[in-house]
Structures are given as C-alpha cells and as structure tokens.
Design a protein around this motif. Sequence first.
Motif, PDB file in Angstrom:
ATOM      1  N   ASP A  51       8.053 -27.219  17.160  1.00  0.00           N
ATOM      2  CA  ASP A  51       7.874 -26.726  18.522  1.00  0.00           C
ATOM      3  C   ASP A  51       7.116 -27.790  19.306  1.00  0.00           C
ATOM      4  O   ASP A  51       6.851 -28.897  18.812  1.00  0.00           O
ATOM      5  CB  ASP A  51       7.167 -25.370  18.533  1.00  0.00           C
ATOM      6  CG  ASP A  51       5.767 -25.398  17.931  1.00  0.00           C
ATOM      7  OD1 ASP A  51       5.191 -26.495  17.769  1.00  0.00           O
ATOM      8  OD2 ASP A  51       5.231 -24.317  17.626  1.00  0.00           O
ATOM      9  N   TYR A 140      11.786 -25.039  14.905  1.00  0.00           N
ATOM     10  CA  TYR A 140      10.973 -24.012  15.549  1.00  0.00           C
ATOM     11  C   TYR A 140      11.028 -24.204  17.058  1.00  0.00           C
ATOM     12  O   TYR A 140      10.697 -25.281  17.569  1.00  0.00           O
ATOM     13  CB  TYR A 140       9.527 -24.099  15.076  1.00  0.00           C
ATOM     14  CG  TYR A 140       9.337 -23.886  13.598  1.00  0.00           C
ATOM     15  CD1 TYR A 140       9.536 -22.630  13.023  1.00  0.00           C
ATOM     16  CD2 TYR A 140       8.971 -24.938  12.757  1.00  0.00           C
ATOM     17  CE1 TYR A 140       9.370 -22.426  11.658  1.00  0.00           C
ATOM     18  CE2 TYR A 140       8.799 -24.743  11.397  1.00  0.00           C
ATOM     19  CZ  TYR A 140       9.003 -23.491  10.855  1.00  0.00           C
ATOM     20  OH  TYR A 140       8.843 -23.302   9.504  1.00  0.00           O
ATOM     21  N   CYS A 141      11.452 -23.160  17.776  1.00  0.00           N
ATOM     22  CA  CYS A 141      11.439 -23.175  19.238  1.00  0.00           C
ATOM     23  C   CYS A 141      12.164 -24.410  19.771  1.00  0.00           C
ATOM     24  O   CYS A 141      13.378 -24.527  19.658  1.00  0.00           O
ATOM     25  CB  CYS A 141       9.997 -23.085  19.736  1.00  0.00           C
ATOM     26  SG  CYS A 141       9.837 -22.850  21.526  1.00  0.00           S
ATOM     27  N   ALA A 164      13.926 -20.726  13.930  1.00  0.00           N
ATOM     28  CA  ALA A 164      13.083 -19.573  14.242  1.00  0.00           C
ATOM     29  C   ALA A 164      12.764 -19.582  15.732  1.00  0.00           C
ATOM     30  O   ALA A 164      12.436 -20.622  16.296  1.00  0.00           O
ATOM     31  CB  ALA A 164      11.792 -19.618  13.423  1.00  0.00           C
ATOM     32  N   VAL A 225       5.285 -19.950  13.335  1.00  0.00           N
ATOM     33  CA  VAL A 225       4.354 -21.087  13.228  1.00  0.00           C
ATOM     34  C   VAL A 225       2.958 -20.721  13.710  1.00  0.00           C
ATOM     35  O   VAL A 225       1.966 -21.106  13.099  1.00  0.00           O
ATOM     36  CB  VAL A 225       4.859 -22.301  14.045  1.00  0.00           C
ATOM     37  CG1 VAL A 225       3.929 -23.491  13.872  1.00  0.00           C
ATOM     38  CG2 VAL A 225       6.270 -22.684  13.633  1.00  0.00           C
ATOM     39  N   LYS A 238       5.678 -13.867   9.480  1.00  0.00           N
ATOM     40  CA  LYS A 238       5.593 -15.306   9.203  1.00  0.00           C
ATOM     41  C   LYS A 238       5.897 -15.600   7.738  1.00  0.00           C
ATOM     42  O   LYS A 238       6.676 -16.502   7.413  1.00  0.00           O
ATOM     43  CB  LYS A 238       4.207 -15.848   9.568  1.00  0.00           C
ATOM     44  CG  LYS A 238       4.038 -17.340   9.267  1.00  0.00           C
ATOM     45  CD  LYS A 238       2.607 -17.786   9.432  1.00  0.00           C
ATOM     46  CE  LYS A 238       2.468 -19.284   9.181  1.00  0.00           C
ATOM     47  NZ  LYS A 238       2.893 -19.666   7.802  1.00  0.00           N
TER      48      LYS A 238
END
Length: 261
Positions: A51, A140-141, A164, A225, A238
């Motif tokens: 991210d 992530y993101c 995710a 995260v 998570k």
Amino acid sequence: MTSLPPGSCCYQGVKHEGVAKGTLSRVGNFEVYTVQPEDRTPENAILILTDVIGHKFINVQLIADQLAQNGYFVIIPDLFDGDPIPLNRPDGFDIFAWRNGKHHPQGRSHLPENVDPVVEATIEELRNKHGFKKIGAIGYCFGAKYVVRHLRPDLGKIDVGFVAHPSFVDEEELRAITGPLAISAAETDTIFPVEKRHQSEVILREIGVPYQISLFSGVSHGFAVRADLDDRRSRYAKESTFFQNLRWFAEYLSGTREDKL
C-alpha cells in the motif's frame, strides 16, 4: 473500473510491534526488503506490492517475515522512489496530488509509467539472479493494481496473485489476467464496495481463471496490513487473510497443499 481510486483510508491504521528479520538492499536504482527461510532453501518466491505506506513499514515487513518462515523467498520493492505516504497523515492530505508527484523531490509521479518498471525489474531479479521459476505476488490496496497488471504467467510475469482491499484496478486490467487470483475484501470499503466486488466476481467467472473471494464482516479498508490488533474482529480478519495467502500459494504456486478432510 473494478475498484475505485484511493482515499484517506488507504494511509490510516495502526502500526504493529515487532523486529524485522530481513535486509534492505538495492536492485538497480530502487531499494528492496528481502527475507528468506533460515532452515531451508526456498523453491518459490513471493513478491509483495505494498500500500502507499511503502516497503519500510514494519507491518508489511513482519508479514514478509512470516511468509519466509513458511518457506518462501520474499521481496518487497520500493514502489515510490523514496516517496511513500507516512501513516496517519492529517485529514485533508491530497492523495491524488501525491500520486501525481507533488511531494516527490523531482516531481516523479506514482503512475504506471513509473511503477511498472520497478515491478518488472523485481520480477527479472527473482527469475534471472535468484533462479525462481514460479513467482506469487500479494498486493495491498495500491499494490493490488500492479499484481493484476502483471498477473500473466503466459508472459513470464507473475504466476499466482493475491490482493487485499484493492484500489485503482481497471476492468480491462482484470480481464487480461491469465493466472489464479484470490481477493480478500472488507465489509466496509468505499474503494472496493459491494458493486465492485460483484463486478470482479463476474469478470473472473467469465475469463475462467481459478479465483477466490473472501469477505470479512466488521472490518474496513486496509485491515490486512493496518488492522488494530486489539480489536478481535480486525485481528481475526488479518490473520485469516494471512492463512488464506498460505493455502492459496500452497495450492496454485507450490502445489503442495495436503487436504486433511
């Protein structure tokens, strides 16, 4: 677009406690965090695309360390040329101005023309220097977009993907993948809301790749995260996402999963 542009939820969250076991080094002109098993020679590699908090964030480094303990060589490149977003910026921070290079010393944007070469060089490093034949990737993101963009085992890129709470993924990018993809999603997510999740499911079904979509109630964007580990539901989501990572890669990357039903 199968997920919407990022917002403030992309850089808010809780910093986790721990000591990273990996090392920082350089691949060409960018920095990477790497970690590998202490007790065995890894057969496969996992590339983590972060991210907006970046590769030095202890939370993502601890995830990498856990993956290494499960037998993988793990690498996290700096996608932002030393210009990540610090955790929990004040309200009003303009993430789009950051994405367009406003805060970078040379005005370098964080768009595909600058991020794709980092991902490609890291994949080349894994294949040519380290000799890994199969590469999994977690996004992530922000990083999810680039897992999707490079999930092309037919072109020698990423073999297996996992994302995710994705952001900025275009429909055309998702339709172009040729490898297995798993998605971990939050119940409350203005960036990957219900309609985008359903749209992604339709596309994955149409293109015919193996896929899995897991939805966790009681959590919001960023939970995989930056979850508050003192919150029971967030911690469960998570940790379950991490175990989903392991099972997904064991099945589609390593081919070593043993059913015990």
